[in-house]
Design an enzyme around this catalytic site. Structure first.
Site, PDB file in Angstrom:
ATOM      1  N   HIS A   5      40.582  42.286  26.144  1.00  0.00           N
ATOM      2  CA  HIS A   5      39.875  41.947  27.378  1.00  0.00           C
ATOM      3  C   HIS A   5      38.952  43.083  27.790  1.00  0.00           C
ATOM      4  O   HIS A   5      37.787  42.883  28.085  1.00  0.00           O
ATOM      5  CB  HIS A   5      40.878  41.652  28.494  1.00  0.00           C
ATOM      6  CG  HIS A   5      40.246  41.229  29.780  1.00  0.00           C
ATOM      7  ND1 HIS A   5      39.959  42.111  30.798  1.00  0.00           N
ATOM      8  CD2 HIS A   5      39.831  40.009  30.210  1.00  0.00           C
ATOM      9  CE1 HIS A   5      39.396  41.454  31.795  1.00  0.00           C
ATOM     10  NE2 HIS A   5      39.314  40.182  31.471  1.00  0.00           N
ATOM     11  N   HIS A   6      39.489  44.312  27.823  1.00  0.00           N
ATOM     12  CA  HIS A   6      38.641  45.479  28.057  1.00  0.00           C
ATOM     13  C   HIS A   6      39.343  46.736  27.563  1.00  0.00           C
ATOM     14  O   HIS A   6      40.548  46.732  27.305  1.00  0.00           O
ATOM     15  CB  HIS A   6      38.221  45.614  29.530  1.00  0.00           C
ATOM     16  CG  HIS A   6      39.334  45.874  30.493  1.00  0.00           C
ATOM     17  ND1 HIS A   6      40.164  44.880  30.981  1.00  0.00           N
ATOM     18  CD2 HIS A   6      39.745  47.018  31.098  1.00  0.00           C
ATOM     19  CE1 HIS A   6      41.019  45.389  31.834  1.00  0.00           C
ATOM     20  NE2 HIS A   6      40.801  46.690  31.927  1.00  0.00           N
ATOM     21  N   GLN A  79      42.788  53.249  26.019  1.00  0.00           N
ATOM     22  CA  GLN A  79      43.692  52.248  26.592  1.00  0.00           C
ATOM     23  C   GLN A  79      43.082  50.867  26.362  1.00  0.00           C
ATOM     24  O   GLN A  79      41.940  50.618  26.766  1.00  0.00           O
ATOM     25  CB  GLN A  79      43.880  52.505  28.090  1.00  0.00           C
ATOM     26  CG  GLN A  79      44.898  51.584  28.748  1.00  0.00           C
ATOM     27  CD  GLN A  79      44.999  51.853  30.247  1.00  0.00           C
ATOM     28  OE1 GLN A  79      44.047  51.641  30.971  1.00  0.00           O
ATOM     29  NE2 GLN A  79      46.149  52.331  30.699  1.00  0.00           N
ATOM     30  N   HIS A  81      43.388  46.781  26.951  1.00  0.00           N
ATOM     31  CA  HIS A  81      43.995  45.736  27.779  1.00  0.00           C
ATOM     32  C   HIS A  81      43.807  44.390  27.080  1.00  0.00           C
ATOM     33  O   HIS A  81      42.684  44.063  26.678  1.00  0.00           O
ATOM     34  CB  HIS A  81      43.325  45.671  29.150  1.00  0.00           C
ATOM     35  CG  HIS A  81      43.593  46.860  30.008  1.00  0.00           C
ATOM     36  ND1 HIS A  81      44.335  46.791  31.168  1.00  0.00           N
ATOM     37  CD2 HIS A  81      43.231  48.155  29.878  1.00  0.00           C
ATOM     38  CE1 HIS A  81      44.410  47.992  31.717  1.00  0.00           C
ATOM     39  NE2 HIS A  81      43.737  48.835  30.956  1.00  0.00           N
ATOM     40  N   HIS A 151      32.549  46.064  36.876  1.00  0.00           N
ATOM     41  CA  HIS A 151      33.757  45.409  36.347  1.00  0.00           C
ATOM     42  C   HIS A 151      34.517  44.713  37.464  1.00  0.00           C
ATOM     43  O   HIS A 151      34.845  45.311  38.487  1.00  0.00           O
ATOM     44  CB  HIS A 151      34.686  46.422  35.677  1.00  0.00           C
ATOM     45  CG  HIS A 151      35.974  45.809  35.198  1.00  0.00           C
ATOM     46  ND1 HIS A 151      36.032  44.927  34.137  1.00  0.00           N
ATOM     47  CD2 HIS A 151      37.243  45.933  35.642  1.00  0.00           C
ATOM     48  CE1 HIS A 151      37.284  44.549  33.947  1.00  0.00           C
ATOM     49  NE2 HIS A 151      38.037  45.138  34.849  1.00  0.00           N
ATOM     50  N   HIS A 153      37.382  40.987  37.618  1.00  0.00           N
ATOM     51  CA  HIS A 153      37.975  39.913  36.834  1.00  0.00           C
ATOM     52  C   HIS A 153      37.190  38.634  37.154  1.00  0.00           C
ATOM     53  O   HIS A 153      35.976  38.689  37.323  1.00  0.00           O
ATOM     54  CB  HIS A 153      39.469  39.815  37.122  1.00  0.00           C
ATOM     55  CG  HIS A 153      40.222  41.051  36.687  1.00  0.00           C
ATOM     56  ND1 HIS A 153      41.534  41.296  37.008  1.00  0.00           N
ATOM     57  CD2 HIS A 153      39.819  42.122  35.960  1.00  0.00           C
ATOM     58  CE1 HIS A 153      41.911  42.449  36.493  1.00  0.00           C
ATOM     59  NE2 HIS A 153      40.890  42.969  35.856  1.00  0.00           N
ATOM     60  N   MET A 227      39.870  43.258  40.331  1.00  0.00           N
ATOM     61  CA  MET A 227      39.456  44.655  40.368  1.00  0.00           C
ATOM     62  C   MET A 227      38.020  44.696  40.872  1.00  0.00           C
ATOM     63  O   MET A 227      37.257  43.746  40.674  1.00  0.00           O
ATOM     64  CB  MET A 227      39.561  45.312  38.994  1.00  0.00           C
ATOM     65  CG  MET A 227      40.962  45.376  38.434  1.00  0.00           C
ATOM     66  SD  MET A 227      41.053  46.288  36.881  1.00  0.00           S
ATOM     67  CE  MET A 227      40.861  47.966  37.495  1.00  0.00           C
TER      68      MET A 227
END
Length: 275
Positions: A5-6, A79, A81, A151, A153, A227
């Site tokens: 997703h990101h 990281q 996601h 960014h 959702h 977010m």
């Protein structure tokens, strides 16, 4: 984007774990069985982010992030996601999601930095909500913005970021840094205005959220949450980037640009929420 997703690339003084791969929980949160991207209490900063099949980022000539023993960034942690785990349900463990990093051992004349503007708060059911943040530039440095990224959702419609400069009469002059539909590829785009940002300027961002949900939507890491992020990438001609890496507000319902304590005027209400 069908798999990841990101992705967020953190610069850390100390990593959250000595393992090659670990569970880093929801965003920066950690539990007994997980560790955040950077060690608890250690300096950390986001230096890159990717989502929605965005193309690669090319830094301007002579601009780079300083990494190494005499830098706050000793480790780089990626990281990833995942919006869902369907890709792995049949037992597959292979995943080539990642980032290619180009580096040089030659010091670059201009150091890059990133400021992340964001909010906490929540979105009420069946409403259009403005999630807004504001912060003062208090360090005696001059930064040159060159790229921005938005960014959210699924509820985000417009994300906009501004530099605010007050004149001698007390009037605020709002300069647009960038504005985007956050559901388009979430890459770093060239800023709308590359004029330098100085001490006593202010940075502000707004996410316009439209909720058709019958429940409250909170800020959080999952697809069910939301977010509100505006990333500003910049460089300095001399010296080090800003120590300020984050600019967050409590968000709605407790914080808005119109709050009396912000002392803002000439707020570009329409411009900030329309493309």
């Amino acid at each position: 984007m069908a798999t990841a997703h990101h992705m967020l690339l953190y610069g850390c003084d100390t990593p959250g774990s000595e393992s090659a791969v670990w569970n880093c929980g929801e965003m920066a949160g950690a539990s007994e069985y997980s560790h955040s991207p950077c060690a608890s209490g250690a300096p950390q900063q986001i230096i890159y982010a990717w989502a929605r099949d965005a193309p690669k980022l090319e830094l301007p000539d002579g601009v780079g992030f300083k990494v190494g023993k005499d830098s706050p960034i000793k480790y780089i942690v990626l990281q990833v996601h995942y919006a869902h785990i369907d890709h792995f349900k049949d037992g597959k463990t292979s995943d080539d999601s990642g980032i290619f990093i180009h580096y040089t051992t030659q010091p670059q004349p201009k150091q890059a930095g990133v400021i992340l503007l964001g909010t906490a708060g929540y979105i009420r059911p069946m409403t259009t909500e403005y999630m807004e943040t504001l912060c003062d530039v208090t360090e005696d440095k001059v930064i040159y913005p060159f790229a921005y990224r938005t960014h959210t959702h699924s509820l985000g419609r417009v994300v906009s970021g501004y530099r605010i400069r007050k004149d001698e009469s007390g009037d605020d002059h709002w300069t647009l840094l960038g504005k985007r539909d956050p559901l388009t590829p979430q890459m770093f785009y060239p800023v709308e205005n590359r004029e330098p940002i100085r001490k006593n300027d202010r940075l502000a961002a707004r996410c316009t959220m439209e909720s058709n949900r019958t429940r409250v939507t909170k800020i959080g890491a999952t697809n069910e949450d939301e977010m509100c992020n505006f990333y500003l990438m910049y460089f300095v001609d001399q010296g080090e980037p800003l120590q300020m890496k984050y600019c967050f507000s409590n968000g709605p319902p407790s914080f808005h640009w119109t709050n009396q304590e912000t002392q803002l005027n000439h707020i570009p209400d329409l411009d900030a929420s329309t493309l």
